[in-house]
Design an enzyme around this catalytic site. Structure first.
Site, PDB file in Angstrom:
ATOM      1  N   LYS A  13       0.841  -1.202   0.000  1.00 49.65           N
ATOM      2  CA  LYS A  13       0.000   0.000   0.000  1.00 49.65           C
ATOM      3  C   LYS A  13       0.878   1.254   0.000  1.00 49.65           C
ATOM      4  CE  LYS A  13      -3.976  -1.941   2.436  1.00 49.65           C
ATOM      5  NZ  LYS A  13      -4.812  -1.856   3.643  1.00 49.65           N
ATOM      6  N   ASP A  69      -9.600   2.722   6.015  1.00 50.85           N
ATOM      7  CA  ASP A  69     -10.187   1.532   6.599  1.00 50.85           C
ATOM      8  C   ASP A  69     -11.107   0.937   5.543  1.00 50.85           C
ATOM      9  OD1 ASP A  69     -10.399  -0.276   8.747  1.00 50.85           O
ATOM     10  OD2 ASP A  69     -12.356   0.535   9.286  1.00 50.85           O
ATOM     11  N   GLY A 150      -7.635 -11.672   1.975  1.00 50.65           N
ATOM     12  CA  GLY A 150      -8.916 -11.531   2.676  1.00 50.65           C
ATOM     13  C   GLY A 150     -10.041 -12.319   2.008  1.00 50.65           C
ATOM     14  N   ARG A 178     -10.550   0.140  -3.048  1.00 52.30           N
ATOM     15  CA  ARG A 178      -9.326   0.888  -2.716  1.00 52.30           C
ATOM     16  C   ARG A 178      -8.848   1.684  -3.911  1.00 52.30           C
ATOM     17  NH1 ARG A 178      -4.831  -0.755  -1.963  1.00 52.30           N
ATOM     18  NH2 ARG A 178      -4.244   1.093  -0.822  1.00 52.30           N
TER      19      ARG A 178
HETATM   20  P1  IMP Z   1      -7.904  -3.021   5.485  1.00 54.59           P
HETATM   21  O1  IMP Z   1      -8.587  -1.890   6.198  1.00 54.59           O
HETATM   22  O2  IMP Z   1      -7.562  -2.728   4.060  1.00 54.59           O
HETATM   23  O3  IMP Z   1      -6.764  -3.600   6.264  1.00 54.59           O
HETATM   24  O4  IMP Z   1      -8.998  -4.187   5.400  1.00 54.59           O
HETATM   25  C1  IMP Z   1      -9.609  -4.745   6.560  1.00 54.59           C
HETATM   26  C2  IMP Z   1     -10.132  -6.130   6.248  1.00 54.59           C
HETATM   27  O5  IMP Z   1     -11.194  -6.052   5.281  1.00 54.59           O
HETATM   28  C3  IMP Z   1      -9.095  -7.050   5.642  1.00 54.59           C
HETATM   29  O6  IMP Z   1      -8.384  -7.727   6.647  1.00 54.59           O
HETATM   30  C4  IMP Z   1      -9.942  -7.995   4.801  1.00 54.59           C
HETATM   31  O7  IMP Z   1     -10.494  -8.993   5.627  1.00 54.59           O
HETATM   32  C5  IMP Z   1     -11.079  -7.101   4.332  1.00 54.59           C
HETATM   33  N1  IMP Z   1     -10.750  -6.497   3.022  1.00 54.59           N
HETATM   34  C6  IMP Z   1     -10.532  -5.183   2.762  1.00 54.59           C
HETATM   35  N2  IMP Z   1     -10.260  -4.984   1.463  1.00 54.59           N
HETATM   36  C7  IMP Z   1     -10.282  -6.205   0.901  1.00 54.59           C
HETATM   37  C8  IMP Z   1     -10.054  -6.647  -0.442  1.00 54.59           C
HETATM   38  O8  IMP Z   1      -9.745  -5.895  -1.372  1.00 54.59           O
HETATM   39  N3  IMP Z   1     -10.169  -7.970  -0.635  1.00 54.59           N
HETATM   40  C9  IMP Z   1     -10.489  -8.851   0.347  1.00 54.59           C
HETATM   41  N4  IMP Z   1     -10.690  -8.497   1.601  1.00 54.59           N
HETATM   42  C10 IMP Z   1     -10.593  -7.171   1.885  1.00 54.59           C
END
Ligand code: IMP
Length: 196
Positions: A13, A69, A150, A178
């Protein structure tokens, strides 16, 4: 050059944001400013959690900050796992356990509609600026694909036949939650630069 911290420990990231803001900002990660705090994410919205993270860094380290987030919202589960996406099956951030729990919760459920959502905030002296992204799709009945992370192996974006885990990174980023939020931030920075 202005220094900005991206409140993440994720080097992918960080690299991505450096590529986007590189000419205008020196983009640092939390490690670069000596921060290994366990930043609380106790808000009940993505936007709230992103702001909590950015405020934590700005208050304690005195630097401008970008934080985000993200998570998955499943309609049949009333929007769960939502802000609890990373720790749906417990505090271990275990994707396999999270995916298994999601499939159990959706056993026999016909409505598989879901979306990934991202809130990204840029917090500077002039206040917070928010950028959002979301992508609609459906949850499969079994995982497919090895890529991504994820919930990717269970998520098929609307209009697609493959999961995010079966897509290449570029293909995913072009449509993902994202990708959209980062693109909105990029447009904001570019428009500021033009009006200078
Ligand atoms: P973060 O805020 O990007 O760290 O995302 C938090 C959680 O949401 C991750 O640990 C995943 O479980 C889920 N998540 C967020 N974005 C994605 C994605 O693009 N693909 C799959 N899971 C995601």
């Amino acid at each position: 050059m202005k220094r900005i911290v991206f409140a993440t420990g994720n080097s992918n990231k960080l690299r991505e944001l450096r590529e986007i803001l590189g000419a205008d900002y020196e983009v640092c990660g939390l490690r670069d400013i000596g921060c290994d705090d366990d930043i609380p994410e106790t808000a009940d919205t993505f936007e709230g959690n992103a702001l909590l993270k950015a405020q934590w860094v700005r208050d304690r380290y005195g630097v401008d900050c970008i934080a985000e987030d993200a998570g998955l919202e499943v309609d049949a589960l009333g929007g769960a796992p939502g802000v609890l996406s990373a720790r749906f099956a417990g505090p271990g951030h275990d994707s396999r356990a999270n995916n298994e729990l999601l499939l159990r919760r959706l056993e026999g459920v016909a409505d598989r509609r879901a979306r990934f959502r991202t809130s990204l905030v840029l917090l500077r002296a002039d206040g917070p600026h928010f950028f959002e992204g979301k992508i609609e799709g459906d949850i499969l009945e079994a995982p497919r694909g090895e890529g991504g992370f994820g919930y990717d192996p269970l998520f098929v974006p609307k209009g697609w036949t493959k999961t995010f885990a079966e897509a290449g990174a570029e293909e995913k980023n072009a449509v993902s939650h994202r990708g959209q939020a980062v693109a909105a931030l990029q447009r904001f920075i570019e428009s500021e630069n033009k009006s200078r």
